[in-house]
Design a protein around this motif. Sequence first.
Motif, PDB file in Angstrom:
ATOM      1  N   LYS A  15       0.746  -1.238  -0.019  1.00 20.43           N
ATOM      2  CA  LYS A  15       0.026  -0.100  -0.007  1.00 20.43           C
ATOM      3  C   LYS A  15       0.837   1.096   0.044  1.00 20.43           C
ATOM      4  O   LYS A  15       0.722   2.199  -0.740  1.00 20.43           O
ATOM      5  CB  LYS A  15      -0.937  -0.094   1.052  1.00 20.43           C
ATOM      6  CG  LYS A  15      -1.766   1.130   1.394  1.00 20.43           C
ATOM      7  CD  LYS A  15      -2.639   1.243   2.549  1.00 20.43           C
ATOM      8  CE  LYS A  15      -3.988   2.078   2.480  1.00 20.43           C
ATOM      9  NZ  LYS A  15      -4.823   1.972   3.406  1.00 20.43           N
ATOM     10  N   THR A  65      -1.294  -8.518  -6.739  1.00 19.75           N
ATOM     11  CA  THR A  65      -2.354  -8.397  -5.607  1.00 19.75           C
ATOM     12  C   THR A  65      -2.734  -6.993  -5.315  1.00 19.75           C
ATOM     13  O   THR A  65      -2.246  -5.810  -5.427  1.00 19.75           O
ATOM     14  CB  THR A  65      -1.301  -8.867  -4.333  1.00 19.75           C
ATOM     15  OG1 THR A  65      -0.289  -7.775  -4.030  1.00 19.75           O
ATOM     16  CG2 THR A  65      -1.012 -10.131  -4.290  1.00 19.75           C
ATOM     17  N   GLY A  66      -4.300  -7.021  -4.907  1.00 16.57           N
ATOM     18  CA  GLY A  66      -4.851  -5.851  -4.537  1.00 16.57           C
ATOM     19  C   GLY A  66      -4.934  -5.055  -5.889  1.00 16.57           C
ATOM     20  O   GLY A  66      -4.824  -5.323  -7.021  1.00 16.57           O
ATOM     21  N   LYS A  67      -5.068  -3.710  -5.750  1.00 10.57           N
ATOM     22  CA  LYS A  67      -5.018  -2.506  -6.623  1.00 10.57           C
ATOM     23  C   LYS A  67      -3.979  -1.530  -6.642  1.00 10.57           C
ATOM     24  O   LYS A  67      -3.802  -0.838  -7.391  1.00 10.57           O
ATOM     25  CB  LYS A  67      -6.231  -1.657  -6.581  1.00 10.57           C
ATOM     26  CG  LYS A  67      -6.580  -1.055  -5.065  1.00 10.57           C
ATOM     27  CD  LYS A  67      -7.877  -0.268  -5.208  1.00 10.57           C
ATOM     28  CE  LYS A  67      -7.849   0.536  -3.721  1.00 10.57           C
ATOM     29  NZ  LYS A  67      -8.878   1.145  -3.470  1.00 10.57           N
ATOM     30  N   TYR A  68      -2.782  -2.060  -5.903  1.00 12.00           N
ATOM     31  CA  TYR A  68      -1.964  -1.189  -5.537  1.00 12.00           C
ATOM     32  C   TYR A  68      -0.743  -1.258  -6.709  1.00 12.00           C
ATOM     33  O   TYR A  68      -0.023  -0.355  -6.807  1.00 12.00           O
ATOM     34  CB  TYR A  68      -0.954  -1.684  -4.312  1.00 12.00           C
ATOM     35  CG  TYR A  68      -1.947  -1.466  -3.184  1.00 12.00           C
ATOM     36  CD1 TYR A  68      -2.725  -0.324  -2.682  1.00 12.00           C
ATOM     37  CD2 TYR A  68      -2.272  -2.497  -2.223  1.00 12.00           C
ATOM     38  CE1 TYR A  68      -3.582  -0.630  -1.762  1.00 12.00           C
ATOM     39  CE2 TYR A  68      -3.091  -2.593  -1.256  1.00 12.00           C
ATOM     40  CZ  TYR A  68      -3.697  -1.420  -1.018  1.00 12.00           C
ATOM     41  OH  TYR A  68      -4.629  -1.523   0.208  1.00 12.00           O
TER      42      TYR A  68
END
Length: 110
Positions: A15, A65-68
């Motif tokens: 993040k 992974t995720g939107k980061y």
Amino acid sequence: MKLVYPICCGVDVHKKSLVATIVSTDKEGISTYQQRTFSTINSDIERFHYWLLENNCYHVCMESTGKYWIPIFNVLESDIHVILTHPKYVTAIKGKKTDGVCQVSCRILM
């Protein structure tokens, strides 16, 4: 394992930071590693981009992974070949595991 790109970078995106490791392999098959941490603010992502170019690294593997990963991909995509991988399929070289190393993906997936 067949060496496809002698210089490539594995990136672990979080993040608030990204950890990047450039792997350079010479003609004798000896690899050297440079690892740096950057924040995910735009100016630091640009610094990461210039660091890659300064080291002649035009191939990057990044876990999706995720939107980061999205802002990093957007900055790099203009002149660097970026491969997004699923974390399930990215493994580190035995004995070399750190949070920012996905060197095997640089050599196998690309």
